[in-house]
Design an enzyme around this catalytic site. Structure first.
Site, short mmCIF file in Angstrom:
data_model
loop_
_atom_site.label_atom_id
_atom_site.label_comp_id
_atom_site.label_asym_id
_atom_site.label_seq_id
_atom_site.Cartn_x
_atom_site.Cartn_y
_atom_site.Cartn_z
N ASP A 246 0.83 -1.21 0.00
CA ASP A 246 0.00 0.00 0.00
C ASP A 246 0.86 1.26 0.00
OD1 ASP A 246 -2.30 1.51 0.06
OD2 ASP A 246 -2.69 1.20 2.19
N HIS B 285 2.48 3.46 -8.95
CA HIS B 285 2.32 2.02 -9.19
C HIS B 285 3.52 1.46 -9.96
CE1 HIS B 285 -1.53 2.18 -7.40
NE2 HIS B 285 -2.15 2.81 -8.39
N LEU C 85 11.36 -20.43 -5.11
CA LEU C 85 10.45 -19.52 -4.41
C LEU C 85 9.08 -19.64 -5.07
CD1 LEU C 85 9.88 -17.01 -2.54
CD2 LEU C 85 10.45 -15.59 -4.50
C1 FPP Z 1 -1.98 0.27 -3.27
O1 FPP Z 1 -1.49 1.60 -3.21
C2 FPP Z 1 -1.49 -0.41 -4.41
C3 FPP Z 1 -2.25 -1.01 -5.38
C4 FPP Z 1 -3.71 -1.04 -5.40
C5 FPP Z 1 -1.61 -1.64 -6.53
C6 FPP Z 1 -0.46 -2.54 -6.19
C7 FPP Z 1 0.31 -2.66 -7.40
C8 FPP Z 1 1.65 -2.62 -7.47
C9 FPP Z 1 2.59 -2.54 -6.34
C10 FPP Z 1 2.22 -2.62 -8.81
C11 FPP Z 1 2.67 -3.82 -9.42
C12 FPP Z 1 2.39 -5.14 -8.90
C13 FPP Z 1 2.80 -6.20 -9.60
C14 FPP Z 1 2.51 -7.58 -9.16
C15 FPP Z 1 3.54 -6.01 -10.84
P1 FPP Z 1 -2.55 2.76 -3.24
O2 FPP Z 1 -2.77 3.13 -4.65
O3 FPP Z 1 -3.77 2.33 -2.50
O4 FPP Z 1 -1.81 3.89 -2.47
P2 FPP Z 1 -2.50 5.00 -1.58
O5 FPP Z 1 -3.11 4.29 -0.41
O6 FPP Z 1 -1.34 5.85 -1.17
O7 FPP Z 1 -3.48 5.72 -2.44
#
Ligand code: FPP
Length: 234
Positions: free
Chosen positions: A12, A29, A123
């Protein structure tokens, strides 16, 4: 006490990381995706055999269309770009979640990565994509009910051992340690059944800033804990 064999991570804070830099959320992201590789690489030296990461939840469809389609493109790009490295590094990749709502091209890439890595064992990387714990239990229950209906399962035989066989994670051990970055102390529908006895770590670091060192420190902290599983220490 040994370190965690299975670590699950709620990645997150990408959006806030980008906002702090006056950049669009997708920029965060992309930075987050680069972090994934580093954490995957640091699993074997920390004794972690299973890593499960929350990439997209069943609730994430509520985000703007720009963000959702940008994330879907990012997943396709990530799989295409990382497939070879993961395969050669001995990583077995699996996806959990409901594929029905994902686009065909993405599902094709997911299937292909699962099959090209199926003999690997260094893994076990599981990527949760369109995943929600309640949705998973609901889908599992539906399949279980179908087995009862068709006479393949006796309701009297349904117990704590039976239900998990219908979950997306049926081949995986339960997570020992669940980490959530970015300061929120919530589990947000992640691995609800599987994490009944997991230890939780909520850290303030935003996911794109989460380093291999911090990951290593959390696995060592786990190793120094006293786990009793509801019993009494002897
Ligand atoms: C949460 O941060 C993150 C996500 C919903 C997306 C997770 C995706 C990645 C880490 C990218 C790639 C993953 C792979 C497997 C390639 P948020 O957007 O909720 O952040 P915020 O809480 O600060 O708004």
């Amino acid at each position: 006490m040994s370190g965690p064999r299975h670590v699950a991570i709620i990645m997150d804070g990408n959006g806030r990381w980008a906002q702090m830099r006056n950049r669009p959320r997708l920029f965060g992201h992309h930075a987050g995706a680069r972090r994934v590789r580093q954490i995957v690489e640091s699993c074997p030296p920390n004794g972690v055999k299973y890593l499960t990461i929350f990439a997209f939840s069943t609730e994430n469809w509520k985000r703007t269309q720009v963000e959702v389609s940008g994330l879907m493109k990012l997943f396709q790009r990530y799989i295409t770009k990382e497939a070879r490295t993961l395969a050669e590094a001995g990583v077995r990749v699996r996806f959990i979640g409901d594929r029905v709502r994902l686009n065909d091209k993405l599902v094709e890439l997911m299937d292909s990565l699962e099959s090209t890595t199926e003999k690997n064992n260094k893994l076990h990387l599981t990527i949760a994509l369109n995943y929600g714990g309640r949705d998973e239990v609901a889908r599992a229950t539906k399949r279980l009910a179908q087995d009862v209906k068709s006479g393949n399962l006796d309701p009297d035989d349904v117990d704590e051992e039976t239900l998990p066989k219908y979950l997306d994670t049926y081949v995986l051990p339960d997570p020992d340690l669940v980490i959530r970055t970015s300061g929120e102390a919530r589990i947000s529908n992640f691995l609800l059944w599987q994490s009944a006895y997991a230890e939780y770590e909520f850290v303030d670091t935003l996911w794109p800033d989460f380093t291999a060192e911090e990951f290593g420190a959390l696995t060592s902290k786990y190793a120094n804990r006293d786990r009793r599983f509801g019993g009494v220490k002897v």
